[in-house]
Write an enzyme that holds these catalytic residues in place. Structure first.
Site, PDB file in Angstrom:
ATOM      1  N   SER A 272       0.859  -1.183   0.000  1.00 57.72           N
ATOM      2  CA  SER A 272       0.000   0.000   0.000  1.00 57.72           C
ATOM      3  C   SER A 272       0.891   1.228   0.000  1.00 57.72           C
ATOM      4  O   SER A 272       2.062   1.163   0.400  1.00 57.72           O
ATOM      5  CB  SER A 272      -0.887  -0.003   1.253  1.00 57.72           C
ATOM      6  OG  SER A 272      -1.536   1.238   1.429  1.00 57.72           O
TER       7      SER A 272
ATOM      8  N   TYR B  98      -2.132  -1.233  10.812  1.00 48.51           N
ATOM      9  CA  TYR B  98      -2.267  -1.482   9.377  1.00 48.51           C
ATOM     10  C   TYR B  98      -1.079  -0.897   8.606  1.00 48.51           C
ATOM     11  O   TYR B  98      -0.478  -1.574   7.773  1.00 48.51           O
ATOM     12  CB  TYR B  98      -3.567  -0.887   8.852  1.00 48.51           C
ATOM     13  CG  TYR B  98      -3.678  -0.972   7.345  1.00 48.51           C
ATOM     14  CD1 TYR B  98      -3.976  -2.187   6.725  1.00 48.51           C
ATOM     15  CD2 TYR B  98      -3.452   0.146   6.538  1.00 48.51           C
ATOM     16  CE1 TYR B  98      -4.041  -2.275   5.334  1.00 48.51           C
ATOM     17  CE2 TYR B  98      -3.529   0.066   5.156  1.00 48.51           C
ATOM     18  CZ  TYR B  98      -3.820  -1.154   4.563  1.00 48.51           C
ATOM     19  OH  TYR B  98      -3.873  -1.243   3.191  1.00 48.51           O
TER      20      TYR B  98
END
Length: 260
Positions: free
Chosen positions: A141, A154
Site C-alpha cells: 500500500s 495497518y
C-alpha cells in the site's frame, strides 16, 4: 491463449483480488482462488470457467487462523497443483486510535497481512526456484511509506510487506523468479467499508478503480518489476514523504485519515 500456468490468488472474492483473477483467466491461466466466502468463490469460479474456459480450483480458507496458510499450501501440494504465480492480496485494516481498537481484530490483521503472506511465500517459493521460474506479487500500500496515526497497525503491516518484498526480490536477482510489491492508494473495494473509512478525508478525496489497480499490478508482475505504485497522485505522494520532516508527515497522515 492457454499457457497451462497456474496462479493462486488470495482474497479473491472481491476487489483487487477478484480483478486479478479475471485478468489471469482472460490470459488463459488456470486459477486457484481462496477467500473466506466459499459460496462467493463458487459463483466467481462458474463465471470464469464459462467466460474464459479455464480450470478454476476453489480452496476456501480464513487466513486469520494461525494454521490456515500452511493447510492451504499442503492441500495445493496434495492435489498436485504447481503454483507458477502467487498473488498475496488478502488483507484488511482497522480504524481508530490504537488504545481504542480491538486487539483481536489487530491480531487477526497481523496474521493475514503479514504472517499468512510470509507463510505462503515461504512454502511456495522453493518449488519456483527449483523450476527456475515463477512470480510473486504482494499487495502492500502507499501506507507502507510512512507511519499512520489512526491506523497504526495497518500501516506497519504494509511497511513490512514492502520491505519484505523488495528484500526477497533482490535475493532472487540471479534467478528467473521475481517478487513485485504493489502499493495502491485509496481503492474502491469492500476494504474501506470493513475499516469504516468511507467518511475519512482519504476516501472522500477520491479512490482508484479496483480493475485499474489490478491491471497496474498485473503489468508490473509480467515485466518483473520490483515495485509499482498505481496512479500519478499516489506516486507523487509516496515520493514527497521522503523529503518532509517526520512530524509533518504524521500530521498530514492524521489529517487525511480523520473523518470529516
Amino acid at each position: 491463449m492457454n499457457n497451462n500456468k497456474t496462479v493462486l490468488v488470495t482474497g479473491a472474492s472481491s476487489g483487487i483480488g477478484l480483478e486479478f483473477a479475471k485478468l489471469f483467466a482472460k490470459d488463459g491461466y488456470h486459477i486457484v482462488l481462496t477467500a473466506r466466502d466459499e459460496q462467493k468463490l463458487n459463483e466467481i469460479a462458474h463465471q470464469l470457467k464459462a467466460q474464459y474456459s479455464v480450470d478454476v480450483t476453489i480452496l476456501a480458507r480464513d487466513l486469520s487462523l494461525s494454521d490456515a496458510a500452511e493447510e492451504l499450501t499442503a492441500e495445493i501440494m496434495a492435489k498436485g497443483i504447481e503454483i507458477d504465480i502467487l498473488i498475496n492480496n488478502a488483507g484488511f485494516a482497522a480504524y481508530g486510535p490504537f488504545i481504542e481498537t480491538s486487539w483481536k481484530e489487530e491480531k487477526d490483521m497481523i496474521q493475514v497481512n503479514i504472517t499468512a503472506l510470509t507463510t505462503l511465500t515461504k512454502q511456495l517459493l522453493p518449488d519456483m526456484i527449483k523450476r527456475n521460474r515463477g512470480k510473486i506479487l504482494n499487495v502492500a500500500s502507499t501506507a507502507a511509506f510512512q507511519p499512520g496515526p489512526l491506523m497504526a497497525v495497518y500501516y506497519a503491516t504494509k511497511a513490512y510487506v514492502l520491505s519484505f518484498s523488495e528484500a526477497i526480490d533482490y535475493e532472487l536477482r540471479n534467478t528467473n523468479v521475481s517478487v513485485t510489491a504493489l502499493c495502491p492508494g485509496a481503492t474502491a473495494t469492500n476494504f474501506e467499508k470493513r475499516a469504516s473509512l468511507e467518511s475519512s478525508r482519504l476516501f472522500q478525496s477520491g479512490a482508484m478503480d479496483a480493475h485499474e489497480v489490478a491491471l497496474s499490478g498485473y503489468t508490473a508482475l509480467i515485466k518483473d518489476k520490483a515495485l509499482v505504485i498505481p496512479g500519478i497522485k499516489n506516486r507523487i505522494l509516496a515520493s514527497i514523504v521522503r523529503f518532509l520532516p517526520r512530524k509533518t508527515v504524521l500530521k498530514v497522515v492524521h489529517y487525511v485519515q480523520d473523518k470529516k
